[in-house]
Design an enzyme around this catalytic site. Structure first.
Site, short mmCIF file in Angstrom:
data_model
loop_
_atom_site.label_atom_id
_atom_site.label_comp_id
_atom_site.label_asym_id
_atom_site.label_seq_id
_atom_site.Cartn_x
_atom_site.Cartn_y
_atom_site.Cartn_z
CD GLU A 37 6.23 -8.52 3.74
OE1 GLU A 37 6.16 -7.40 4.27
OE2 GLU A 37 7.03 -8.82 2.83
CG ASP A 39 -1.46 -14.63 0.88
OD1 ASP A 39 -2.17 -13.88 0.17
OD2 ASP A 39 -0.84 -15.62 0.44
CB SER A 84 -18.13 -1.98 -32.23
OG SER A 84 -19.02 -1.63 -33.25
CD GLU A 115 -5.93 3.85 -26.25
OE1 GLU A 115 -6.74 2.93 -26.01
OE2 GLU A 115 -6.21 5.05 -26.15
CE LYS A 117 -10.55 -4.21 -31.54
NZ LYS A 117 -11.09 -5.45 -30.97
CG ASP A 119 -8.63 -11.24 -28.24
OD1 ASP A 119 -9.82 -10.91 -28.35
OD2 ASP A 119 -8.15 -12.24 -28.80
NE ARG A 138 -19.41 -2.86 -27.54
CZ ARG A 138 -19.87 -3.49 -28.62
NH1 ARG A 138 -20.13 -4.79 -28.55
NH2 ARG A 138 -20.09 -2.85 -29.73
CD GLU A 175 -11.59 -5.54 -24.27
OE1 GLU A 175 -12.26 -4.48 -24.30
OE2 GLU A 175 -11.68 -6.44 -25.11
CE1 TYR A 227 -12.34 0.78 -24.17
CE2 TYR A 227 -11.03 -1.19 -23.70
CZ TYR A 227 -12.23 -0.60 -24.08
OH TYR A 227 -13.30 -1.38 -24.38
CE LYS A 316 -9.11 -7.68 -35.02
NZ LYS A 316 -10.53 -8.00 -35.21
CB CYS A 410 13.10 -45.35 -34.82
SG CYS A 410 13.75 -43.93 -35.72
CB CYS A 413 17.25 -46.36 -37.45
SG CYS A 413 16.78 -46.26 -35.72
CB CYS A 428 14.75 -43.29 -31.97
SG CYS A 428 15.98 -44.28 -32.83
CB CYS A 434 18.77 -43.43 -35.46
SG CYS A 434 17.31 -42.61 -36.12
#
Ligand code: IVH
Length: 670
Positions: A37, A39, A84, A115, A117, A119, A138, A175, A227, A316, A410, A413, A428, A434
């Site tokens: 829809e 689209d 930072s 919150e 962090k 990545d 940044r 971010e 954030y 971290k 194998c 065996c 195998c 085996c």
């Protein structure tokens, strides 16, 4: 051809409607229409705009497809620098941070906003009178690059703020990330078009945002989490970080729901542990948590030291990826004979533990990654997932290192290793000849969710099989004190405990028993379905493929596996021997009652329920005769949605399936 006036109104409506759906999808995580829809609306707008070029607008959602490449990025000075964060590793450092903050503010307890962090990479979005005028990276914190054209392609970035009286100017900080699912699809696409794959979602996000051609960026699945705020004019800041995030959410920006106000170091560490526990379930990568003093006035009082705030810190998580060396490549033989190549590694600390082995999955994966003995590789261990080799670090290979090939025989065996044309795994062909397969079958039989035989671990199974004391599961029940006491590391006490565990395991359920047999393609859920449908093992053993397919959710592949399994005389003998040994189940131990408010109904769970774990909800539904399935399809009757539901909810809405919250579920089941 439509009249221009009508067209203008329709275009305006479509633009607003599409942006509303972007907002619902990306910011609220609660889409209300299907992709198809969406689209359709999008195409209608594109067609109308093409027919009426005079009505074009840079703020139209159709303009999110990117534009002609730039010769270079202009540089942008951040009015308020993008600094930072200092890092904390370990609890003591978090306690020290809290102590410094308390001393700085001269109070006994401090409230923080916690919150994730994210990545990804930090960006700043400038809105004048509520309209997006600039987006920047940044950079060095003071000067970044103007990536407005690229950021405008992100549907999660509002082109206009949802506010009657927006601020004169606001810089919104956040971010840019890529969800893990999207990342996998992106790399699959790169692979298909024979382009270079990305190492991880963060690199892919960074590479995508720093494209001079914004049309390339538009094709990348970038998302935003907001954030914070830089400069703000024509409006007052709220009193706290959490109110600030509420405000950003009201403005229509995606703000992560995994946030909480907590007090004192204890509260911070609790948040940390909870988020760490959820880490794997989150759809995006998180490399830690950020604690920020909640009151903005207090933040200002604390101020900054050199380039980082005193009022915030990043705690971290253990790294999930690390570099090490491949010492050898060996193969493991699984219960069904599947051959898995495994890299033996120089020990490396990753994901919080020391790892010495990592899976290479299968032959194609080894070839694709081209891992060789002696290579330096990136290893990933996320949560409880088996560690895997993700890539070879280029340029470190010793010259002459030969490419790796799976063995043809194998190693356990000597039987031929065979790979069927439509399968990814080689197997195998030795079957129960085996010893490796026999060992795995016994371990599976004894595992917690199968017969739950406490104390029957790998070392013991190795000895029992190697000494030919036990060939199949039924012989476990013939073990006596004498035979066991003779084994390595087996005192009389552990031998007695094991015998007691074996005795206890004899009283089981039909579902567990079926699961324990280790029939290919029959997992726990299917075993429950079979137990419920057939009610006893004889009926199951006699069922032909048509009868098996009468069980809901069982298709031709699974039906064939089951039929083939019981067509082997040997397997029927195992079942009989187990019954003779005293293994049994009472009819009342059937896993699903035949009567109940949920009989014949299929449920799917998504998100976190307020008062029940997933296991509890499953047990509740099953105790009323219902069934819980992992994915939404037309056969689903109900979707039970909690906080943070995933794509399953959208799919359910698309299919018009009834959606329940926890309260509605309880009510339904009475
Ligand atoms: S606040 C002055 N909050 O971490 C405080 N940063 O080392 C500025 N990051 O460049 C940052 N998630 O890319 C903040 N919830 C979050 C964050 C976050 C990720 C990144 C951001 C920043 C880096 C700071």
């Amino acid at each position: 051809m439509s009249k221009p006036r009508d067209a203008s109104a329709r275009i305006e409506r479509l633009r607003r409607e599409i942006e509303e759906h972007n907002y619902r999808y990306y910011a609220l995580d609660r889409p209300t229409i299907s992709d198809a829809e969406y689209d359709r609306l999008f195409r209608e707008l594109q067609e109308l705009e093409a027919a009426h070029p005079e009505l074009a607008s840079p703020d139209s959602p159709t303009q999110r497809v990117g534009s002609a490449p730039l010769p270079q990025f202009e540089s942008v000075t951040h009015e308020v620098p993008m600094l930072s964060l200092n890092n904390a590793f370990g609890e003591a450092e978090v306690e020290a941070f809290d102590r410094r903050v308390r001393e700085g503010l001269e109070v006994d307890e401090v409230e923080y906003n916690c919150e994730p962090k994210f990545d990804g990479l930090a960006i700043s979005l400038t809105y004048d009178e509520g309209r997006l005028v600039r987006g920047a990276t940044r950079g060095d914190g003071y000067t970044g690059e103007d990536v407005t054209a690229n950021l405008r392609t992100l549907r999660s970035v509002p082109l206009r703020l949802r506010a009657k009286h927006p601020p004169t100017r606001i810089d919104i900080r956040g971010e840019v990330i890529i969800y893990r699912d999207d990342f996998d699809r992106l790399n699959a696409r790169q692979r298909e078009s024979e382009e270079k794959e990305f190492v991880n979602p963060r690199n892919a996000a960074a590479g995508s945002l720093r494209q001079l051609d914004s049309r390339v960026t538009a094709g990348r699945p970038l998302r935003l989490f907001a954030y914070g705020v830089g400069q703000l004019r024509g409006k007052d800041l709220p009193a706290s970080q959490d109110a600030l995030l509420d405000l950003l959410a009201d403005f229509g920006l995606p703000v992560c729901v995994e946030r909480r106000v907590a007090s004192g170091a204890k509260g911070l560490l609790k948040f940390y542990r909870e988020l760490l526990g959820k880490r794997e379930a989150l759809p995006y990568d998180v490399d830690g948590v950020v604690y920020k003093v909640n009151r903005l006035a207090d933040q200002e009082r604390l101020g900054y030291v050199s380039r980082a705030p005193r009022f915030a810190i990043a705690h971290k998580f253990p790294a999930e990826e690390a570099m090490t060396e491949v010492v050898a490549i060996e193969v493991q033989v699984g219960r069904t004979g599947a051959i898995t190549p495994v890299a033996r590694l120089k020990p490396v600390f990753v994901g919080g533990v020391t790892v010495t082995n990592a899976t290479l999955h299968n032959e194609d994966e080894v070839r694709r990654k081209d891992v060789r003995v002696g290579d330096t590789v990136m290893v990933r261990r996320a949560g409880d997932v088996i560690p895997e080799v993700i890539s070879v670090v280029p340029g470190k290979r010793r010259s002459g290192a030969p490419a790796y090939h799976l063995p043809r025989k194998c190693p356990a065996c000597g039987s031929a290793v065979i790979r069927l044309p439509d399968e990814a795994v080689a197997r195998c062909s030795g079957g129960l000849v085996c010893p490796a397969q026999r060992k795995q079958a016994l371990l599976h039989f004894a595992s917690r969710r199968a017969m739950d035989i406490d104390g029957l671990g790998e070392k013991l199974v190795d000895q029992l099989v190697d000494a030919e004391i036990v060939k199949g599961p039924a012989q476990l029940y013939r073990l006596g004190l004498e035979a066991l006491s003779g084994l390595d590391r087996m005192g009389e006490k552990s031998a007695r405990n094991l015998l007691a565990a074996l005795e206890k395991s004899k009283r089981t359920t039909l579902a567990r028993f079926i699961y324990a047999l280790g029939i290919r393609n029959v997992g726990e859920a299917t075993a429950k379905d079979l137990a419920n449908h057939f009610g006893d093992i004889d009926a199951l053993m006699e069922a032909d493929e048509a009868a098996l397919q009468e069980v809901p959710d069982i298709g031709p592949v699974v039906a064939e596996s089951i039929r083939k399994f019981f067509a082997e005389r040997h397997n029927v003998q195992v079942v009989e021997a187990l019954r003779r040994a005293g293994v049994g189940w009472s009819e009342t131990a059937r896993t699903r009652p035949a009567r109940g408010r949920a009989v014949g109904k299929t449920f799917v769970l998504t998100g976190t329920l307020p008062d029940m774990t997933r296991e509890e909800a499953t047990a509740l539904i099953e105790s009323h005769g219902g069934k819980v399935s992992g994915s939404v399809s037309r056969k689903t009757d109900y979707v039970v949605a909690g906080v943070d539901p995933g794509s399953k909810l959208a799919k359910a809405e698309e299919l018009g399936i009834t959606i329940l919250d926890e309260a509605a579920l309880r009510k339904l089941l009475g």
